[in-house]
Write an enzyme that holds these catalytic residues in place. Structure first.
Site, PDB file in Angstrom:
ATOM      1  N   LYS A  98       8.961-112.585  42.463  1.00  0.00           N
ATOM      2  CA  LYS A  98       9.507-111.436  43.183  1.00  0.00           C
ATOM      3  C   LYS A  98      10.375-110.666  42.199  1.00  0.00           C
ATOM      4  O   LYS A  98      11.189-111.241  41.494  1.00  0.00           O
ATOM      5  CB  LYS A  98      10.301-111.903  44.397  1.00  0.00           C
ATOM      6  CG  LYS A  98       9.401-112.614  45.408  1.00  0.00           C
ATOM      7  CD  LYS A  98      10.091-112.894  46.705  1.00  0.00           C
ATOM      8  CE  LYS A  98      10.579-111.701  47.440  1.00  0.00           C
ATOM      9  NZ  LYS A  98       9.603-110.688  47.803  1.00  0.00           N
ATOM     10  N   LEU A 101      14.158-111.273  42.015  1.00  0.00           N
ATOM     11  CA  LEU A 101      14.565-112.525  41.364  1.00  0.00           C
ATOM     12  C   LEU A 101      14.299-112.465  39.866  1.00  0.00           C
ATOM     13  O   LEU A 101      15.081-112.986  39.070  1.00  0.00           O
ATOM     14  CB  LEU A 101      13.839-113.710  42.000  1.00  0.00           C
ATOM     15  CG  LEU A 101      14.170-113.977  43.463  1.00  0.00           C
ATOM     16  CD1 LEU A 101      13.288-115.084  44.024  1.00  0.00           C
ATOM     17  CD2 LEU A 101      15.634-114.300  43.638  1.00  0.00           C
ATOM     18  N   GLY A 102      13.199-111.835  39.479  1.00  0.00           N
ATOM     19  CA  GLY A 102      12.896-111.671  38.060  1.00  0.00           C
ATOM     20  C   GLY A 102      13.989-110.897  37.341  1.00  0.00           C
ATOM     21  O   GLY A 102      14.301-111.176  36.184  1.00  0.00           O
ATOM     22  N   ARG A 103      14.581-109.948  38.033  1.00  0.00           N
ATOM     23  CA  ARG A 103      15.664-109.155  37.436  1.00  0.00           C
ATOM     24  C   ARG A 103      16.944-109.950  37.275  1.00  0.00           C
ATOM     25  O   ARG A 103      17.886-109.513  36.623  1.00  0.00           O
ATOM     26  CB  ARG A 103      15.900-107.909  38.280  1.00  0.00           C
ATOM     27  CG  ARG A 103      14.708-106.975  38.224  1.00  0.00           C
ATOM     28  CD  ARG A 103      14.772-105.899  39.255  1.00  0.00           C
ATOM     29  NE  ARG A 103      13.451-105.298  39.391  1.00  0.00           N
ATOM     30  CZ  ARG A 103      13.233-104.017  39.618  1.00  0.00           C
ATOM     31  NH1 ARG A 103      14.241-103.185  39.735  1.00  0.00           N
ATOM     32  NH2 ARG A 103      12.014-103.572  39.731  1.00  0.00           N
ATOM     33  N   ASP A 116      -7.640-121.138  42.078  1.00  0.00           N
ATOM     34  CA  ASP A 116      -9.096-121.054  42.193  1.00  0.00           C
ATOM     35  C   ASP A 116      -9.567-120.952  43.634  1.00  0.00           C
ATOM     36  O   ASP A 116      -8.923-121.491  44.545  1.00  0.00           O
ATOM     37  CB  ASP A 116      -9.737-122.305  41.584  1.00  0.00           C
ATOM     38  CG  ASP A 116      -9.769-122.268  40.079  1.00  0.00           C
ATOM     39  OD1 ASP A 116     -10.373-121.335  39.530  1.00  0.00           O
ATOM     40  OD2 ASP A 116      -9.202-123.183  39.444  1.00  0.00           O
ATOM     41  N   LEU A 125       5.258-124.549  41.990  1.00  0.00           N
ATOM     42  CA  LEU A 125       5.878-123.466  41.225  1.00  0.00           C
ATOM     43  C   LEU A 125       6.545-124.044  39.985  1.00  0.00           C
ATOM     44  O   LEU A 125       7.183-125.098  40.056  1.00  0.00           O
ATOM     45  CB  LEU A 125       6.924-122.747  42.088  1.00  0.00           C
ATOM     46  CG  LEU A 125       6.428-122.194  43.420  1.00  0.00           C
ATOM     47  CD1 LEU A 125       7.602-121.740  44.277  1.00  0.00           C
ATOM     48  CD2 LEU A 125       5.451-121.064  43.196  1.00  0.00           C
ATOM     49  N   GLU A 126       6.409-123.380  38.864  1.00  0.00           N
ATOM     50  CA  GLU A 126       7.057-123.769  37.603  1.00  0.00           C
ATOM     51  C   GLU A 126       8.262-122.840  37.433  1.00  0.00           C
ATOM     52  O   GLU A 126       8.134-121.737  36.938  1.00  0.00           O
ATOM     53  CB  GLU A 126       6.092-123.583  36.449  1.00  0.00           C
ATOM     54  CG  GLU A 126       4.770-124.277  36.643  1.00  0.00           C
ATOM     55  CD  GLU A 126       3.659-123.628  35.850  1.00  0.00           C
ATOM     56  OE1 GLU A 126       2.504-123.760  36.255  1.00  0.00           O
ATOM     57  OE2 GLU A 126       3.933-122.966  34.839  1.00  0.00           O
ATOM     58  N   GLN A 145       5.274-114.444  45.592  1.00  0.00           N
ATOM     59  CA  GLN A 145       4.320-113.720  46.420  1.00  0.00           C
ATOM     60  C   GLN A 145       2.908-114.131  46.036  1.00  0.00           C
ATOM     61  O   GLN A 145       2.624-114.416  44.875  1.00  0.00           O
ATOM     62  CB  GLN A 145       4.520-112.220  46.320  1.00  0.00           C
ATOM     63  CG  GLN A 145       4.602-111.671  44.931  1.00  0.00           C
ATOM     64  CD  GLN A 145       5.101-110.244  44.909  1.00  0.00           C
ATOM     65  OE1 GLN A 145       5.108-109.553  45.914  1.00  0.00           O
ATOM     66  NE2 GLN A 145       5.512-109.786  43.755  1.00  0.00           N
ATOM     67  N   GLN A 169      -2.693-131.093  47.335  1.00  0.00           N
ATOM     68  CA  GLN A 169      -1.358-131.506  46.900  1.00  0.00           C
ATOM     69  C   GLN A 169      -0.308-131.188  47.955  1.00  0.00           C
ATOM     70  O   GLN A 169      -0.404-130.207  48.677  1.00  0.00           O
ATOM     71  CB  GLN A 169      -0.995-130.877  45.562  1.00  0.00           C
ATOM     72  CG  GLN A 169      -0.782-129.386  45.584  1.00  0.00           C
ATOM     73  CD  GLN A 169      -0.582-128.826  44.174  1.00  0.00           C
ATOM     74  OE1 GLN A 169      -0.780-129.486  43.175  1.00  0.00           O
ATOM     75  NE2 GLN A 169      -0.189-127.581  44.119  1.00  0.00           N
TER      76      GLN A 169
END
Length: 180
Positions: A98, A101-103, A116, A125-126, A145, A169
């Site tokens: 998002k 959050l990236g900012r 896939d 999520l990493e 997202q 998983q």
């Protein structure tokens, strides 16, 4: 890429499954995903990780407390989405961060943002903090997202029918890398 109304239609017909699904989280070309309560951190052991011999148990499972998880600068962990996603054979997907959050310096995938066709399960999520300041993660926060991409043709071997490592998983799943 599917538009908002196409995402809702696919979910309505059952050809795309996202559980739990909240129509309010559908964006113009994606669906917001929430952070689940569990995370995995690399188990400290000294030495190095040998990709030719990644052993089971190289991570430690922890629960995000009510007050949140303070992710330190440069720290990395595995998280997962609350949502369980099941893709049909004619859809692939991308997990993206998002922008808000990236900012702040938070990434949600290091390299594994592609999903896939035929995949079913929670999305691992990493998560990494690239900023110089700790970032508090909270359970159920919108963290990523999901963008859905139609395939030009269904694959001969969709993900779940090829004996894949991560099909079905549950929770943040550690690496099952095999050097081939």
């Amino acid at each position: 890429m599917l538009a908002d109304w196409q995402i809702r239609d696919r979910i309505g017909t059952g050809s795309l499954e996202i559980h739990p699904f909240d129509p309010e989280r559908v964006q113009p070309a994606s669906v917001d995903l929430l952070l689940d309560q569990y995370v995995r951190t690399l188990t400290p052991w000294g030495g190095f990780i040998d990709v030719a011999d990644v052993e089971e148990g190289h991570t430690t499972l922890s629960e995000i407390e009510e007050a949140g998880w303070l992710l330190q600068p440069g720290e990395f962990l595995l998280g997962s989405t609350v949502e369980r996603v099941s893709l049909p054979d004619d859809l692939a997907a991308r997990v993206e961060g998002k922008s808000s959050l990236g900012r702040l310096g938070l990434t949600v995938h290091v390299t594994a943002g592609f999903i896939d066709p035929g995949f079913s399960g929670q999305i691992t999520l990493e998560i990494a903090n690239l900023s110089g300041t700790p970032i508090r993660l909270r359970r159920l926060m919108p963290i990523a997202q999901l963008c859905l991409v139609p395939m030009s043709a269904a694959p001969v071997r969709p993900y779940g029918r090829a004996g894949n490592h991560y099909q079905g998983q549950y929770g943040p799943t550690e690496s099952r890398y095999e050097l081939r």
